[in-house]
Design a protein around this motif. Structure first.
Motif, short mmCIF file in Angstrom:
data_model
loop_
_atom_site.label_atom_id
_atom_site.label_comp_id
_atom_site.label_asym_id
_atom_site.label_seq_id
_atom_site.Cartn_x
_atom_site.Cartn_y
_atom_site.Cartn_z
N UNK A 184 0.85 -1.20 0.00
CA UNK A 184 0.00 0.00 0.00
C UNK A 184 0.88 1.25 0.00
N UNK A 185 0.26 2.42 -0.10
CA UNK A 185 1.04 3.67 -0.06
C UNK A 185 1.27 4.15 1.36
N UNK A 186 0.73 3.41 2.35
CA UNK A 186 0.89 3.83 3.74
C UNK A 186 2.33 3.62 4.20
N UNK A 187 2.88 4.65 4.85
CA UNK A 187 4.22 4.55 5.43
C UNK A 187 4.08 4.27 6.92
N UNK A 188 4.71 3.20 7.36
CA UNK A 188 4.60 2.71 8.74
C UNK A 188 5.85 3.12 9.51
N UNK A 189 5.65 3.87 10.60
CA UNK A 189 6.78 4.31 11.43
C UNK A 189 6.61 3.78 12.85
N UNK A 190 7.68 3.23 13.39
CA UNK A 190 7.64 2.72 14.75
C UNK A 190 8.12 3.81 15.71
N UNK A 191 7.35 4.02 16.79
CA UNK A 191 7.71 5.03 17.78
C UNK A 191 8.65 4.49 18.85
N UNK A 192 8.85 3.18 18.86
CA UNK A 192 9.56 2.53 19.96
C UNK A 192 11.01 2.24 19.56
N UNK A 193 11.92 3.05 20.05
CA UNK A 193 13.33 2.92 19.66
C UNK A 193 13.89 1.51 19.86
N UNK A 194 13.59 0.82 20.98
CA UNK A 194 14.13 -0.54 21.13
C UNK A 194 13.68 -1.52 20.05
N UNK A 195 12.61 -1.19 19.32
CA UNK A 195 12.14 -2.05 18.22
C UNK A 195 12.77 -1.68 16.87
N UNK A 196 13.59 -0.64 16.84
CA UNK A 196 14.00 -0.03 15.57
C UNK A 196 14.50 -1.03 14.54
N UNK A 197 15.46 -1.85 14.93
CA UNK A 197 16.08 -2.77 13.98
C UNK A 197 15.07 -3.80 13.48
N UNK A 198 14.33 -4.43 14.39
CA UNK A 198 13.35 -5.44 13.99
C UNK A 198 12.30 -4.84 13.06
N UNK A 199 11.75 -3.69 13.43
CA UNK A 199 10.68 -3.07 12.63
C UNK A 199 11.15 -2.77 11.21
N UNK A 200 12.30 -2.13 11.10
CA UNK A 200 12.77 -1.73 9.77
C UNK A 200 13.15 -2.95 8.92
N UNK A 201 13.70 -3.98 9.56
CA UNK A 201 14.04 -5.18 8.79
C UNK A 201 12.78 -5.91 8.33
N UNK A 202 11.67 -5.72 9.03
CA UNK A 202 10.41 -6.35 8.64
C UNK A 202 9.64 -5.52 7.62
N UNK A 203 10.12 -4.29 7.34
CA UNK A 203 9.48 -3.50 6.30
C UNK A 203 8.95 -2.15 6.69
N UNK A 204 9.12 -1.73 7.96
CA UNK A 204 8.69 -0.39 8.36
C UNK A 204 9.43 0.65 7.53
N UNK A 205 8.72 1.77 7.23
CA UNK A 205 9.34 2.85 6.44
C UNK A 205 10.46 3.52 7.21
N UNK A 206 10.37 3.45 8.55
CA UNK A 206 11.40 4.09 9.35
C UNK A 206 10.97 4.22 10.80
N UNK A 207 11.59 5.19 11.48
CA UNK A 207 11.37 5.42 12.89
C UNK A 207 10.83 6.83 13.12
N UNK A 208 10.03 6.97 14.20
CA UNK A 208 9.57 8.30 14.62
C UNK A 208 9.45 8.26 16.13
N UNK A 209 10.58 8.44 16.78
CA UNK A 209 10.65 8.23 18.23
C UNK A 209 11.21 9.45 18.94
N UNK A 210 10.94 9.54 20.25
CA UNK A 210 11.40 10.72 20.99
C UNK A 210 12.92 10.78 21.07
N UNK A 211 13.60 9.65 20.88
CA UNK A 211 15.07 9.66 20.96
C UNK A 211 15.70 10.59 19.93
N UNK A 212 14.94 10.88 18.85
CA UNK A 212 15.44 11.80 17.84
C UNK A 212 15.50 13.23 18.31
#
Length: 314
Positions: A184-212
């Motif tokens: 789909x055209x939906x971009x999926x962003x994970x807010x949870x920094x500890x999940x960053x690697x798993x989420x992006x390797x599974x196909x998340x568009x990226x991260x959007x977390x307070x650590x930034x």
């Protein structure tokens, strides 16, 4: 596909606790220099529940104008008592020029109301907002309303959603939702920094977390190297470091972020409308240690620490 880091912007205030627009511009420059690929303005980190409707619009408008198309900007629009009220404010936020208007999932059903009610209210909002591109955010306030993969699939079928910020903090849930959004055209962003690697390797568009709001360069590096075979040892190492400090940076947030940015040389005042308490000496010492850790991360990963402003507080 290139992964993207999208910061949830903090709001700087002046001595009168009014929005400091000059400092907003310095923050935008800081984030962009770090390599971010978008902005989420008027979000929980922006203290959106502690500023007025006019301020939400003014802040979003200012960010859009200053970013000037360099990267996409999204902002929360689902404020108002009724669904027609939310639709009206969604239109106002859209008129600021944002690329997508974000709906807080907890704004569409009370904590004790079933998903059927949530879907009915989303359907009503969709019908009142034309073809405005929308997104979802499982914001922790007023309460965290997690969207199931099934509900996400139903909402996605409307072809209105282009953005989702996930706060499930659960790798299995993230995987199930990514399966729904694949193609789909939906971009999926994970807010949870500890999940960053798993989420992006599974196909998340990226991260959007307070650590930034502490060390955006690190999150950008992670996004850029997630699939780099030669960097996997470093990817695992920095993920473990981020996981270690993540609970600590949440204490006193967003004041913690403002204090951390001061350590970095940015003239952000430690004034918050959302967090009334001062940081304790112990909290400040913890953040100072994390700042020293951050400098070590930059050295090990050969990251250039973004140049920071040296102008005095005004």
């Amino acid at each position: 596909m290139q992964k993207k880091f999208v910061p949830v912007m903090i709001t700087p205030f002046n001595l009168k606790a009014q929005i400091d627009h000059d400092m907003v511009e310095q923050l935008v420059d800081f984030y962009l220099e770090a390599g971010v690929k978008g902005f989420f303005a008027n979000c929980l980190s922006s203290e959106m529940y502690s500023i007025s409707e006019d301020e939400r619009l003014e802040l979003t408008r200012h960010v859009v104008r200053y970013v000037n198309g360099r990267v996409p900007v999204v902002a929360t629009g689902s404020f108002g008592l009724t669904i027609p009220d939310k639709a009206l404010f969604t239109q106002k936020i859209h008129d600021t020029g944002v690329d997508s208007v974000i709906m807080i999932t907890g704004h569409f059903a009370n904590v004790d109301e079933p998903d059927e009610i949530l879907l009915q209210r989303f359907e009503q909002l969709f019908s009142l907002t034309g073809d405005i591109p929308l997104g979802l955010y499982e914001c922790p306030a007023p309460y965290k309303r997690l969207i199931s993969p099934e509900i996400l699939a139903t909402l996605l079928a409307t072809n209105r959603l282009i953005y989702h910020k996930d706060t499930s903090c659960n790798v299995a849930q993230v995987k199930a939702k990514l399966a729904v959004t694949a193609g789909s055209r939906l971009e999926f962003y994970d807010a949870h920094t500890p999940n960053a690697v798993d989420s992006m390797k599974m196909g998340a568009a990226g991260m959007s977390s307070i650590s930034g709001n502490f060390y955006p360069e690190i999150l950008v590096w992670l996004c850029n190297h997630i699939h780099d075979e030669s960097k996997q040892a470093e990817v695992r190492w920095i993920q473990a470091e981020l996981q270690r400090v993540d609970p600590l940076i949440h204490i006193g947030y967003p004041l913690s972020a403002k204090y951390f940015l001061q350590q970095r040389g940015l003239p952000v005042r430690t004034i918050s409308r959302a967090h009334a308490l001062e940081l304790t000496p112990e909290q400040k010492a913890t953040l100072q240690q994390i700042y020293r850790d951050f400098k070590g991360w930059c050295d090990r990963l050969q990251i250039k620490e973004v140049g920071t402003a040296t102008s005095p507080l005004h």
